[in-house]
Design an enzyme around this catalytic site. Structure first.
Site, PDB file in Angstrom:
ATOM      1  N   ASP A  30      94.145  95.437  55.062  1.00  0.00           N
ATOM      2  CA  ASP A  30      93.200  96.329  55.726  1.00  0.00           C
ATOM      3  C   ASP A  30      92.347  97.065  54.694  1.00  0.00           C
ATOM      4  O   ASP A  30      92.842  97.493  53.648  1.00  0.00           O
ATOM      5  CB  ASP A  30      93.971  97.346  56.590  1.00  0.00           C
ATOM      6  CG  ASP A  30      93.071  98.062  57.586  1.00  0.00           C
ATOM      7  OD1 ASP A  30      93.195  97.803  58.791  1.00  0.00           O
ATOM      8  OD2 ASP A  30      92.231  98.892  57.151  1.00  0.00           O
ATOM      9  N   HIS A  46      88.420  83.355  68.439  1.00  0.00           N
ATOM     10  CA  HIS A  46      87.941  84.690  68.800  1.00  0.00           C
ATOM     11  C   HIS A  46      88.457  85.083  70.182  1.00  0.00           C
ATOM     12  O   HIS A  46      88.044  84.519  71.197  1.00  0.00           O
ATOM     13  CB  HIS A  46      86.413  84.778  68.776  1.00  0.00           C
ATOM     14  CG  HIS A  46      85.929  86.165  69.095  1.00  0.00           C
ATOM     15  ND1 HIS A  46      85.766  87.130  68.114  1.00  0.00           N
ATOM     16  CD2 HIS A  46      85.656  86.775  70.274  1.00  0.00           C
ATOM     17  CE1 HIS A  46      85.397  88.263  68.688  1.00  0.00           C
ATOM     18  NE2 HIS A  46      85.322  88.071  69.997  1.00  0.00           N
ATOM     19  N   ASN A  87      95.995  97.857  68.786  1.00  0.00           N
ATOM     20  CA  ASN A  87      95.158  98.774  69.546  1.00  0.00           C
ATOM     21  C   ASN A  87      94.342  97.958  70.550  1.00  0.00           C
ATOM     22  O   ASN A  87      93.846  96.886  70.224  1.00  0.00           O
ATOM     23  CB  ASN A  87      94.219  99.532  68.602  1.00  0.00           C
ATOM     24  CG  ASN A  87      94.976 100.456  67.656  1.00  0.00           C
ATOM     25  OD1 ASN A  87      95.980 101.048  68.036  1.00  0.00           O
ATOM     26  ND2 ASN A  87      94.512 100.569  66.419  1.00  0.00           N
ATOM     27  N   GLY A  93      91.897 102.990  70.829  1.00  0.00           N
ATOM     28  CA  GLY A  93      91.347 103.159  69.478  1.00  0.00           C
ATOM     29  C   GLY A  93      90.973 101.853  68.802  1.00  0.00           C
ATOM     30  O   GLY A  93      90.920 101.781  67.574  1.00  0.00           O
ATOM     31  N   HIS A  98      88.112  91.983  67.936  1.00  0.00           N
ATOM     32  CA  HIS A  98      88.744  90.682  67.682  1.00  0.00           C
ATOM     33  C   HIS A  98      90.228  90.986  67.582  1.00  0.00           C
ATOM     34  O   HIS A  98      90.632  91.766  66.694  1.00  0.00           O
ATOM     35  CB  HIS A  98      88.182  90.073  66.381  1.00  0.00           C
ATOM     36  CG  HIS A  98      88.689  88.686  66.065  1.00  0.00           C
ATOM     37  ND1 HIS A  98      87.836  87.619  65.806  1.00  0.00           N
ATOM     38  CD2 HIS A  98      89.947  88.190  65.949  1.00  0.00           C
ATOM     39  CE1 HIS A  98      88.555  86.529  65.554  1.00  0.00           C
ATOM     40  NE2 HIS A  98      89.838  86.858  65.622  1.00  0.00           N
ATOM     41  N   HIS A 100      93.795  91.829  66.826  1.00  0.00           N
ATOM     42  CA  HIS A 100      94.456  91.904  65.526  1.00  0.00           C
ATOM     43  C   HIS A 100      95.743  92.701  65.633  1.00  0.00           C
ATOM     44  O   HIS A 100      95.842  93.646  66.403  1.00  0.00           O
ATOM     45  CB  HIS A 100      93.531  92.500  64.455  1.00  0.00           C
ATOM     46  CG  HIS A 100      92.869  93.787  64.848  1.00  0.00           C
ATOM     47  ND1 HIS A 100      91.781  93.851  65.679  1.00  0.00           N
ATOM     48  CD2 HIS A 100      93.163  95.078  64.508  1.00  0.00           C
ATOM     49  CE1 HIS A 100      91.421  95.119  65.845  1.00  0.00           C
ATOM     50  NE2 HIS A 100      92.253  95.882  65.149  1.00  0.00           N
ATOM     51  N   HIS A 102      98.265  94.953  63.434  1.00  0.00           N
ATOM     52  CA  HIS A 102      98.455  95.710  62.186  1.00  0.00           C
ATOM     53  C   HIS A 102      99.920  95.581  61.781  1.00  0.00           C
ATOM     54  O   HIS A 102     100.812  95.855  62.598  1.00  0.00           O
ATOM     55  CB  HIS A 102      98.169  97.199  62.389  1.00  0.00           C
ATOM     56  CG  HIS A 102      96.756  97.546  62.739  1.00  0.00           C
ATOM     57  ND1 HIS A 102      95.880  98.098  61.839  1.00  0.00           N
ATOM     58  CD2 HIS A 102      96.066  97.457  63.905  1.00  0.00           C
ATOM     59  CE1 HIS A 102      94.713  98.339  62.424  1.00  0.00           C
ATOM     60  NE2 HIS A 102      94.799  97.955  63.684  1.00  0.00           N
TER      61      HIS A 102
HETATM   62  P1  DGP Z   1      91.434  98.877  65.004  1.00  0.00           P
HETATM   63  O1  DGP Z   1      91.176 100.345  65.018  1.00  0.00           O
HETATM   64  O2  DGP Z   1      92.790  98.526  65.564  1.00  0.00           O
HETATM   65  O3  DGP Z   1      90.315  98.083  65.640  1.00  0.00           O
HETATM   66  O4  DGP Z   1      91.513  98.480  63.465  1.00  0.00           O
HETATM   67  C1  DGP Z   1      90.511  97.815  62.779  1.00  0.00           C
HETATM   68  C2  DGP Z   1      90.927  97.782  61.338  1.00  0.00           C
HETATM   69  O5  DGP Z   1      90.099  96.854  60.667  1.00  0.00           O
HETATM   70  C3  DGP Z   1      90.774  99.109  60.615  1.00  0.00           C
HETATM   71  O6  DGP Z   1      92.053  99.557  60.177  1.00  0.00           O
HETATM   72  C4  DGP Z   1      89.884  98.814  59.418  1.00  0.00           C
HETATM   73  C5  DGP Z   1      89.887  97.298  59.364  1.00  0.00           C
HETATM   74  N1  DGP Z   1      88.625  96.724  58.936  1.00  0.00           N
HETATM   75  C6  DGP Z   1      87.416  96.905  59.497  1.00  0.00           C
HETATM   76  N2  DGP Z   1      86.473  96.210  58.847  1.00  0.00           N
HETATM   77  C7  DGP Z   1      87.127  95.540  57.855  1.00  0.00           C
HETATM   78  C8  DGP Z   1      86.691  94.636  56.832  1.00  0.00           C
HETATM   79  O7  DGP Z   1      85.515  94.282  56.711  1.00  0.00           O
HETATM   80  N3  DGP Z   1      87.643  94.169  55.990  1.00  0.00           N
HETATM   81  C9  DGP Z   1      88.962  94.523  56.098  1.00  0.00           C
HETATM   82  N4  DGP Z   1      89.816  94.005  55.222  1.00  0.00           N
HETATM   83  N5  DGP Z   1      89.401  95.368  57.051  1.00  0.00           N
HETATM   84  C10 DGP Z   1      88.496  95.864  57.910  1.00  0.00           C
END
Ligand code: DGP
Length: 115
Positions: A30, A46, A87, A93, A98, A100, A102
């Site tokens: 992240d 996707h 999330n 939040g 897309h 994901h 964590h």
């Molecule tokens: P959420 O809030 O669950 O949608 O988390 C999205 C996460 O994605 C957030 O913790 C930051 C991460 N993130 C957003 N843009 C990028 C990116 O361009 N690269 C990486 N490695 N992480 C990203």
């Protein structure tokens, strides 16, 4: 999806620190880590969010959990434990549309996940 950040990461149009990849799934660190280990595991297909999952995605989601198991061992957080967070939507939040997962670990996590 043309303007999806994570689809761009999958296509390597945006660089990321990839820790795992196969034909269906990719996992990368992240960009704003909230824990010493903070990895995002995503399907290459996707799917916008958990609420958009279909029955035909069941195998894929099962595979994601097997990949999480492998990454936890790779990152050596399997013994002390870790947390999986998904999330979903505005109230959940979710910032990136897309699906994901964590992986959060590497320290004792707090219990306040519903603030
Ligand atoms: P959420 O809030 O669950 O949608 O988390 C999205 C996460 O994605 C957030 O913790 C930051 C991460 N993130 C957003 N843009 C990028 C990116 O361009 N690269 C990486 N490695 N992480 C990203």
């Amino acid at each position: 999806m043309e303007d999806c950040i994570f689809c761009k990461i999958i296509k390597k149009e945006i660089s990321s620190n990839i820790v795992y990849e196969d034909s269906d799934i990719i996992a990368f660190r992240d960009i704003n880590p909230l824990a010493p280990v903070h990895i995002l595991v995503i399907p290459k297909k996707h799917i916008s969010s958990l609420i958009d999952l279909e029955e035909k995605d069941e195998l894929l989601i099962g595979k994601i959990y097997t990949v999480i198991n492998k990454i936890a061992k790779q990152e050596k957080i399997n013994e002390n434990g870790f947390r999986i967070v998904v999330n979903c939507g505005k109230d959940g939040g979710q910032e990136v549309q897309h699906l994901h997962f964590h992986i959060l670990g590497g320290k004792k996590l707090g219990t306040k996940i519903c603030e």
